[in-house]
Design a protein around this motif. Structure first.
Motif, PDB file in Angstrom:
ATOM      1  N   SER A  25       0.593  -1.499   0.001  1.00 41.23           N
ATOM      2  CA  SER A  25       0.123  -0.308  -0.006  1.00 41.23           C
ATOM      3  C   SER A  25       0.476   1.337   0.018  1.00 41.23           C
ATOM      4  CB  SER A  25      -0.587   0.185   1.424  1.00 41.23           C
ATOM      5  OG  SER A  25      -0.587   0.114   2.812  1.00 41.23           O
ATOM      6  N   GLU A  26       1.820   1.059   0.657  1.00 38.88           N
ATOM      7  CA  GLU A  26       3.159   2.542   0.542  1.00 38.88           C
ATOM      8  C   GLU A  26       3.408   2.356  -0.670  1.00 38.88           C
ATOM      9  OE1 GLU A  26       6.841   4.572   3.095  1.00 38.88           O
ATOM     10  OE2 GLU A  26       5.471   2.288   3.879  1.00 38.88           O
ATOM     11  N   ILE A  27       3.995   2.133  -0.872  1.00 36.90           N
ATOM     12  CA  ILE A  27       4.743   1.548  -2.439  1.00 36.90           C
ATOM     13  C   ILE A  27       3.197   2.104  -3.735  1.00 36.90           C
ATOM     14  CG2 ILE A  27       5.421   0.479  -4.668  1.00 36.90           C
ATOM     15  CD1 ILE A  27       6.417  -1.470  -2.513  1.00 36.90           C
ATOM     16  N   ILE A  28       1.937   2.135  -3.435  1.00 40.31           N
ATOM     17  CA  ILE A  28       1.047   2.314  -4.854  1.00 40.31           C
ATOM     18  C   ILE A  28       0.561   4.031  -3.895  1.00 40.31           C
ATOM     19  CG2 ILE A  28      -1.347   1.502  -5.309  1.00 40.31           C
ATOM     20  CD1 ILE A  28       0.818   0.369  -6.374  1.00 40.31           C
ATOM     21  N   GLN A  29       0.303   3.421  -3.054  1.00 47.93           N
ATOM     22  CA  GLN A  29      -0.014   5.380  -2.504  1.00 47.93           C
ATOM     23  C   GLN A  29       1.288   6.481  -2.325  1.00 47.93           C
ATOM     24  OE1 GLN A  29      -1.653   4.149   2.190  1.00 47.93           O
ATOM     25  NE2 GLN A  29      -3.838   2.933   0.468  1.00 47.93           N
ATOM     26  N   GLU A  30       1.687   5.750  -2.212  1.00 44.53           N
ATOM     27  CA  GLU A  30       3.150   7.520  -2.477  1.00 44.53           C
ATOM     28  C   GLU A  30       3.940   7.599  -3.809  1.00 44.53           C
ATOM     29  OE1 GLU A  30       5.371   6.964   1.114  1.00 44.53           O
ATOM     30  OE2 GLU A  30       3.775   6.445   2.692  1.00 44.53           O
ATOM     31  N   GLY A  31       3.378   6.755  -4.551  1.00 46.64           N
ATOM     32  CA  GLY A  31       4.084   6.677  -5.965  1.00 46.64           C
ATOM     33  C   GLY A  31       5.277   6.006  -5.927  1.00 46.64           C
ATOM     34  N   HIS A  32       5.116   5.462  -5.746  1.00 49.77           N
ATOM     35  CA  HIS A  32       6.980   4.234  -5.833  1.00 49.77           C
ATOM     36  C   HIS A  32       6.612   4.162  -7.532  1.00 49.77           C
ATOM     37  CE1 HIS A  32       7.731   5.573  -1.944  1.00 49.77           C
ATOM     38  NE2 HIS A  32       8.832   5.461  -2.030  1.00 49.77           N
ATOM     39  N   TYR A  33       7.801   3.567  -7.903  1.00 47.81           N
ATOM     40  CA  TYR A  33       7.985   2.557  -9.386  1.00 47.81           C
ATOM     41  C   TYR A  33       7.267   1.374  -8.162  1.00 47.81           C
ATOM     42  CZ  TYR A  33      11.054   5.665 -11.976  1.00 47.81           C
ATOM     43  OH  TYR A  33      11.623   6.576 -12.282  1.00 47.81           O
ATOM     44  N   TYR A  34       6.845   0.393  -9.319  1.00 42.37           N
ATOM     45  CA  TYR A  34       6.397  -0.652  -8.831  1.00 42.37           C
ATOM     46  C   TYR A  34       5.909  -2.073  -9.600  1.00 42.37           C
ATOM     47  CZ  TYR A  34       2.662  -4.845  -7.028  1.00 42.37           C
ATOM     48  OH  TYR A  34       2.585  -5.617  -7.479  1.00 42.37           O
ATOM     49  N   VAL A  35       6.963  -3.518  -9.668  1.00 42.64           N
ATOM     50  CA  VAL A  35       6.406  -3.850 -10.467  1.00 42.64           C
ATOM     51  C   VAL A  35       5.840  -4.910 -10.008  1.00 42.64           C
ATOM     52  CG1 VAL A  35       8.524  -6.147 -11.840  1.00 42.64           C
ATOM     53  CG2 VAL A  35       9.253  -3.948 -10.799  1.00 42.64           C
ATOM     54  N   ASP A  36       4.231  -4.718 -11.668  1.00 47.68           N
ATOM     55  CA  ASP A  36       3.666  -5.967 -10.847  1.00 47.68           C
ATOM     56  C   ASP A  36       2.930  -7.491 -10.880  1.00 47.68           C
ATOM     57  OD1 ASP A  36       0.575  -6.466 -10.829  1.00 47.68           O
ATOM     58  OD2 ASP A  36      -0.549  -6.045 -12.555  1.00 47.68           O
ATOM     59  N   LYS A  37       3.513  -7.704  -9.823  1.00 45.00           N
ATOM     60  CA  LYS A  37       3.018  -9.469  -9.690  1.00 45.00           C
ATOM     61  C   LYS A  37       2.211 -10.083  -9.490  1.00 45.00           C
ATOM     62  CE  LYS A  37       8.283  -8.851 -10.231  1.00 45.00           C
ATOM     63  NZ  LYS A  37       8.755  -9.272 -10.488  1.00 45.00           N
ATOM     64  N   SER A  38       0.686  -9.128  -9.075  1.00 47.18           N
ATOM     65  CA  SER A  38      -0.306  -9.232  -8.989  1.00 47.18           C
ATOM     66  C   SER A  38      -1.210 -10.296  -9.902  1.00 47.18           C
ATOM     67  CB  SER A  38      -1.260  -8.239  -9.544  1.00 47.18           C
ATOM     68  OG  SER A  38      -1.215  -7.232 -10.346  1.00 47.18           O
TER      69      SER A  38
END
Length: 284
Positions: A25-38
């Motif tokens: 949630s922190e990565i998504i909400q605070e605008g960090h890079y995220y490599v989608d593993k969902s």
């Protein structure tokens, strides 16, 4: 040694680097890079029930478990634009029990029992469930078993159990064989609960650094599928070349791409080669 510039890359807007962040949630909400593993998470949920994965430390195991937690708890707002957004039934929320031995060092089986008590107490508080007064807190295996049944009955959905750093209490004492064996027996007592609780469980995922045999630590947990060397899940943790070239494209100008690949793309579990996330983020 710092790679030098030889290739020109486009420079879209840069984002924050999620160095050391294990909270989805922190990565998504605070605008960090995220490599989608969902997408991997959905594939696992749709094809099986109980899994085990071994990977080195700082490789994204905890973040993947946290992604699973947010998915099962139904936090749809966190998955907008990700693979899971349109493939998951967001009308269902499952109770999640999260167990992690990543923090602290237990030096005896008694200390391990206290740590497990704290973990189970925290899960009960988060789920809003009270421990029966006549149930001794020192019975860690019994308390986990009761918590799983109680969560299922109260929430009306089967339970998800996520266990991170399952082997750390053993590895922390690996130079003292007597204590390591005590830790193994204490953990075996805890993990054995998962077999008998099968009817109450929706999904189980365990991660760790080492791979202990099912005979010693997971005795009876015959349905645990080991993903460690399955080619189709080799990139479950870590970054692929495609991830680097797309997600992290804003960070590449000024870097020699081939040198980056030579220095950091050295991990492979019989499938796609991957970069260690922590090391690559430090480079950026």
């Amino acid at each position: 040694m710092t790679p030098t510039a030889t290739v020109a890359y486009p420079a879209p807007s840069r984002r924050r680097l999620p160095i050391g962040i294990q909270t989805f949630s922190e990565i998504i909400q605070e605008g960090h890079y995220y490599v989608d593993k969902s997408g991997y998470a959905l594939d696992l949920i749709n094809t099986g029930k109980a899994y085990f994965l071994s990977r080195p430390r700082r490789f994204g195991k905890s973040l993947f478990l946290d992604t699973l937690k947010e998915l099962f708890e139904g936090h749809a707002e966190l998955f907008k634009g990700l693979a899971a957004e349109k493939r998951w039934d967001w009308t269902k929320q499952y109770p999640v029990i999260r167990i992690s031995f990543g923090g602290g060092v237990a030096k005896s089986r008694a200390e391990l029992a206290v740590r497990i008590q704290e973990i189970l107490r925290s899960n009960r508080e988060r789920l809003g469930l009270a421990r029966p007064a006549d149930w001794p807190e020192s019975d860690t295996a019994g308390n986990l078993s009761h918590l799983i049944r109680q969560a299922h009955q109260t929430r009306g959905q089967r339970v998800v159990v996520l266990i991170d750093e399952y082997d750390k209490p053993i590895l922390d004492n690996i130079t003292d064989s007597a204590v390591a064996i005590e830790m193994r027996e204490g953990l075996k007592d805890l993990y054995s609960v998962l077999k008998d609780a099968d009817e109450h469980l929706k999904f189980v995922f365990l991660t760790g650094v080492s791979k202990f045999s099912k005979v010693s630590l997971f005795s009876g947990l015959n349905n645990l599928q080991d993903l460690t060397l399955m080619p189709e899940y080799s990139a479950l943790c870590g970054y692929t070349d495609e991830d680097v070239d797309t997600v992290f494209a804003p960070e590449l100008p000024g870097l020699d791409r081939e040198e980056v690949r030579r220095w950091y793309n050295g991990y492979n579990w019989l499938g796609s080669s991957v970069y260690n996330p922590f090391d690559l983020l430090l480079l950026f």
